[in-house]
Write a protein that holds these residues in place. Structure first.
Motif, PDB file in Angstrom:
ATOM      1  N   ASP A  52       0.785  -1.242   0.000  1.00 17.34           N
ATOM      2  CA  ASP A  52       0.000   0.000   0.000  1.00 17.34           C
ATOM      3  C   ASP A  52       0.817   1.293   0.000  1.00 17.34           C
ATOM      4  O   ASP A  52       0.276   2.353   0.294  1.00 17.34           O
ATOM      5  CB  ASP A  52      -0.975   0.014   1.176  1.00 17.34           C
ATOM      6  CG  ASP A  52      -1.911  -1.178   1.147  1.00 17.34           C
ATOM      7  OD1 ASP A  52      -2.305  -1.583   0.037  1.00 17.34           O
ATOM      8  OD2 ASP A  52      -2.251  -1.705   2.222  1.00 17.34           O
ATOM      9  N   VAL A  53       2.100   1.245  -0.338  1.00 13.41           N
ATOM     10  CA  VAL A  53       2.915   2.467  -0.355  1.00 13.41           C
ATOM     11  C   VAL A  53       2.413   3.434  -1.429  1.00 13.41           C
ATOM     12  O   VAL A  53       2.255   4.628  -1.176  1.00 13.41           O
ATOM     13  CB  VAL A  53       4.420   2.154  -0.533  1.00 13.41           C
ATOM     14  CG1 VAL A  53       5.234   3.435  -0.633  1.00 13.41           C
ATOM     15  CG2 VAL A  53       4.922   1.301   0.627  1.00 13.41           C
ATOM     16  N   ALA A  54       2.137   2.912  -2.615  1.00 13.82           N
ATOM     17  CA  ALA A  54       1.623   3.768  -3.692  1.00 13.82           C
ATOM     18  C   ALA A  54       0.251   4.331  -3.303  1.00 13.82           C
ATOM     19  O   ALA A  54      -0.034   5.513  -3.524  1.00 13.82           O
ATOM     20  CB  ALA A  54       1.523   2.988  -5.001  1.00 13.82           C
ATOM     21  N   ASP A  55      -0.568   3.494  -2.690  1.00 15.85           N
ATOM     22  CA  ASP A  55      -1.898   3.946  -2.265  1.00 15.85           C
ATOM     23  C   ASP A  55      -1.793   5.082  -1.249  1.00 15.85           C
ATOM     24  O   ASP A  55      -2.513   6.076  -1.344  1.00 15.85           O
ATOM     25  CB  ASP A  55      -2.687   2.790  -1.650  1.00 15.85           C
ATOM     26  CG  ASP A  55      -2.920   1.655  -2.634  1.00 15.85           C
ATOM     27  OD1 ASP A  55      -2.665   1.858  -3.843  1.00 15.85           O
ATOM     28  OD2 ASP A  55      -3.348   0.578  -2.198  1.00 15.85           O
ATOM     29  N   MET A  56      -0.904   4.920  -0.279  1.00 14.08           N
ATOM     30  CA  MET A  56      -0.741   5.960   0.740  1.00 14.08           C
ATOM     31  C   MET A  56      -0.235   7.260   0.122  1.00 14.08           C
ATOM     32  O   MET A  56      -0.667   8.350   0.501  1.00 14.08           O
ATOM     33  CB  MET A  56       0.198   5.484   1.853  1.00 14.08           C
ATOM     34  CG  MET A  56      -0.439   4.425   2.743  1.00 14.08           C
ATOM     35  SD  MET A  56       0.611   3.919   4.119  1.00 14.08           S
ATOM     36  CE  MET A  56       1.876   2.979   3.290  1.00 14.08           C
ATOM     37  N   TRP A  57       0.658   7.153  -0.861  1.00 11.85           N
ATOM     38  CA  TRP A  57       1.203   8.339  -1.522  1.00 11.85           C
ATOM     39  C   TRP A  57       0.068   9.114  -2.189  1.00 11.85           C
ATOM     40  O   TRP A  57      -0.025  10.329  -2.073  1.00 11.85           O
ATOM     41  CB  TRP A  57       2.264   7.930  -2.545  1.00 11.85           C
ATOM     42  CG  TRP A  57       3.069   9.067  -3.075  1.00 11.85           C
ATOM     43  CD1 TRP A  57       4.283   9.487  -2.617  1.00 11.85           C
ATOM     44  CD2 TRP A  57       2.728   9.951  -4.163  1.00 11.85           C
ATOM     45  NE1 TRP A  57       4.705  10.579  -3.355  1.00 11.85           N
ATOM     46  CE2 TRP A  57       3.777  10.883  -4.304  1.00 11.85           C
ATOM     47  CE3 TRP A  57       1.641  10.041  -5.016  1.00 11.85           C
ATOM     48  CZ2 TRP A  57       3.772  11.880  -5.273  1.00 11.85           C
ATOM     49  CZ3 TRP A  57       1.629  11.038  -5.984  1.00 11.85           C
ATOM     50  CH2 TRP A  57       2.687  11.945  -6.096  1.00 11.85           C
ATOM     51  N   ILE A  58      -0.804   8.393  -2.890  1.00  7.15           N
ATOM     52  CA  ILE A  58      -1.930   9.040  -3.573  1.00  7.15           C
ATOM     53  C   ILE A  58      -2.913   9.605  -2.545  1.00  7.15           C
ATOM     54  O   ILE A  58      -3.338  10.758  -2.649  1.00  7.15           O
ATOM     55  CB  ILE A  58      -2.631   8.051  -4.525  1.00  7.15           C
ATOM     56  CG1 ILE A  58      -1.683   7.670  -5.677  1.00  7.15           C
ATOM     57  CG2 ILE A  58      -3.935   8.644  -5.063  1.00  7.15           C
ATOM     58  CD1 ILE A  58      -2.177   6.511  -6.531  1.00  7.15           C
ATOM     59  N   ALA A  59      -3.293   8.802  -1.560  1.00  8.77           N
ATOM     60  CA  ALA A  59      -4.287   9.222  -0.561  1.00  8.77           C
ATOM     61  C   ALA A  59      -3.833  10.467   0.195  1.00  8.77           C
ATOM     62  O   ALA A  59      -4.656  11.318   0.546  1.00  8.77           O
ATOM     63  CB  ALA A  59      -4.570   8.085   0.412  1.00  8.77           C
ATOM     64  N   ASP A  60      -2.537  10.598   0.437  1.00  3.06           N
ATOM     65  CA  ASP A  60      -2.005  11.763   1.154  1.00  3.06           C
ATOM     66  C   ASP A  60      -2.102  13.045   0.340  1.00  3.06           C
ATOM     67  O   ASP A  60      -2.021  14.138   0.886  1.00  3.06           O
ATOM     68  CB  ASP A  60      -0.539  11.537   1.547  1.00  3.06           C
ATOM     69  CG  ASP A  60      -0.377  10.538   2.666  1.00  3.06           C
ATOM     70  OD1 ASP A  60      -1.381  10.201   3.335  1.00  3.06           O
ATOM     71  OD2 ASP A  60       0.767  10.076   2.881  1.00  3.06           O
ATOM     72  N   ARG A  61      -2.276  12.932  -0.980  1.00  3.65           N
ATOM     73  CA  ARG A  61      -2.249  14.115  -1.843  1.00  3.65           C
ATOM     74  C   ARG A  61      -3.589  14.460  -2.496  1.00  3.65           C
ATOM     75  O   ARG A  61      -3.806  15.599  -2.894  1.00  3.65           O
ATOM     76  CB  ARG A  61      -1.194  13.908  -2.929  1.00  3.65           C
ATOM     77  CG  ARG A  61       0.215  13.990  -2.364  1.00  3.65           C
ATOM     78  CD  ARG A  61       1.255  13.338  -3.279  1.00  3.65           C
ATOM     79  NE  ARG A  61       2.587  13.469  -2.725  1.00  3.65           N
ATOM     80  CZ  ARG A  61       3.083  12.701  -1.755  1.00  3.65           C
ATOM     81  NH1 ARG A  61       2.342  11.746  -1.219  1.00  3.65           N
ATOM     82  NH2 ARG A  61       4.310  12.888  -1.307  1.00  3.65           N
ATOM     83  N   ALA A  62      -4.476  13.480  -2.638  1.00  6.74           N
ATOM     84  CA  ALA A  62      -5.722  13.697  -3.364  1.00  6.74           C
ATOM     85  C   ALA A  62      -6.631  14.685  -2.626  1.00  6.74           C
ATOM     86  O   ALA A  62      -6.796  14.603  -1.415  1.00  6.74           O
ATOM     87  CB  ALA A  62      -6.451  12.378  -3.563  1.00  6.74           C
ATOM     88  N   THR A  63      -7.199  15.618  -3.398  1.00  9.16           N
ATOM     89  CA  THR A  63      -8.120  16.622  -2.849  1.00  9.16           C
ATOM     90  C   THR A  63      -9.365  16.691  -3.733  1.00  9.16           C
ATOM     91  O   THR A  63      -9.455  15.995  -4.743  1.00  9.16           O
ATOM     92  CB  THR A  63      -7.469  18.015  -2.815  1.00  9.16           C
ATOM     93  OG1 THR A  63      -7.342  18.489  -4.169  1.00  9.16           O
ATOM     94  CG2 THR A  63      -6.108  18.012  -2.144  1.00  9.16           C
ATOM     95  N   GLY A  64     -10.245  17.595  -3.399  1.00  9.64           N
ATOM     96  CA  GLY A  64     -11.464  17.785  -4.170  1.00  9.64           C
ATOM     97  C   GLY A  64     -11.229  18.327  -5.563  1.00  9.64           C
ATOM     98  O   GLY A  64     -12.151  18.353  -6.381  1.00  9.64           O
ATOM     99  N   ALA A  65     -10.017  18.755  -5.861  1.00 18.28           N
ATOM    100  CA  ALA A  65      -9.699  19.282  -7.186  1.00 18.28           C
ATOM    101  C   ALA A  65      -9.078  18.220  -8.097  1.00 18.28           C
ATOM    102  O   ALA A  65      -8.669  18.528  -9.206  1.00 18.28           O
ATOM    103  CB  ALA A  65      -8.726  20.450  -7.047  1.00 18.28           C
ATOM    104  N   ASP A  66      -9.009  16.967  -7.623  1.00 16.28           N
ATOM    105  CA  ASP A  66      -8.265  15.928  -8.325  1.00 16.28           C
ATOM    106  C   ASP A  66      -9.148  14.784  -8.816  1.00 16.28           C
ATOM    107  O   ASP A  66     -10.240  14.556  -8.292  1.00 16.28           O
ATOM    108  CB  ASP A  66      -7.193  15.338  -7.402  1.00 16.28           C
ATOM    109  CG  ASP A  66      -6.207  16.383  -6.917  1.00 16.28           C
ATOM    110  OD1 ASP A  66      -5.790  17.236  -7.729  1.00 16.28           O
ATOM    111  OD2 ASP A  66      -5.856  16.357  -5.723  1.00 16.28           O
ATOM    112  N   LEU A  67      -8.607  14.061  -9.798  1.00 14.42           N
ATOM    113  CA  LEU A  67      -9.198  12.819 -10.288  1.00 14.42           C
ATOM    114  C   LEU A  67      -8.225  11.697  -9.932  1.00 14.42           C
ATOM    115  O   LEU A  67      -7.019  11.819 -10.184  1.00 14.42           O
ATOM    116  CB  LEU A  67      -9.397  12.885 -11.807  1.00 14.42           C
ATOM    117  CG  LEU A  67      -9.817  11.593 -12.512  1.00 14.42           C
ATOM    118  CD1 LEU A  67     -11.151  11.071 -11.986  1.00 14.42           C
ATOM    119  CD2 LEU A  67      -9.881  11.815 -14.025  1.00 14.42           C
TER     120      LEU A  67
END
Length: 149
Positions: A52-67
């Motif tokens: 889940d390292v890649a998942d955590m990287w994405i989850a830490d950065r995703a906001t309401g402005a992202d897909l």
């Protein structure tokens, strides 16, 4: 920004093509093994190996402005909670309205597989219809994000 859980994503080329047309940067996040794109909008993010390292990287950065594009349901749930638009590679949108049911189904299927060692194998293969549905869903998601921002 578009974040892609890229290790097993079957629509990377489509994502790059649509993102380029819309002039939106993309982070292709993986554990390695992907060839970097020459496209300046496409960033290859290689994270360390591990669960889940890649998942955590994405989850830490995703906001309401992202897909976010992923088949990982727990990652999708975190991104939906953060307000991001989330799509599966088959074009299925994951939203606040359906993520609970999708998580519950995922957990149920995991329990069934654990209880019956003969219940193995994958789901359906990826089809042309899935690819077409994804292309339309990505266009729709980017339009919604543009209206938001």
């Amino acid at each position: 920004m578009i974040y892609v859980d890229a290790d097993a994503c079957p629509v990377k080329e489509e994502i790059e093509r649509i993102a380029t047309r819309h002039k939106i940067p993309v982070a292709m996040v993986c554990n390695g093994g992907l060839r970097p794109s020459r496209n300046p909008l496409i960033e290859l993010v290689i994270v360390p190996e591990g669960p889940d390292v890649a998942d955590m990287w994405i989850a830490d950065r995703a906001t309401g402005a992202d897909l976010v594009i992923t088949n990982d349901i727990p990652l999708a749930a975190k991104c939906v909670e953060a307000g991001a638009e989330v799509l599966r590679p088959n074009g299925e949108p994951l939203t606040a309205k359906n993520i609970g049911n999708v998580l519950a189904t995922r957990d149920l299927m995991a329990d069934l597989r654990a209880a019956d060692p003969f219940r193995q194998g994958g789901g359906k293969g990826f089809t042309k219809a899935d690819r077409s549905r994804f292309l339309q869903a990505m266009e729709d998601a980017l339009r919604r994000l543009k209206r938001k921002g």
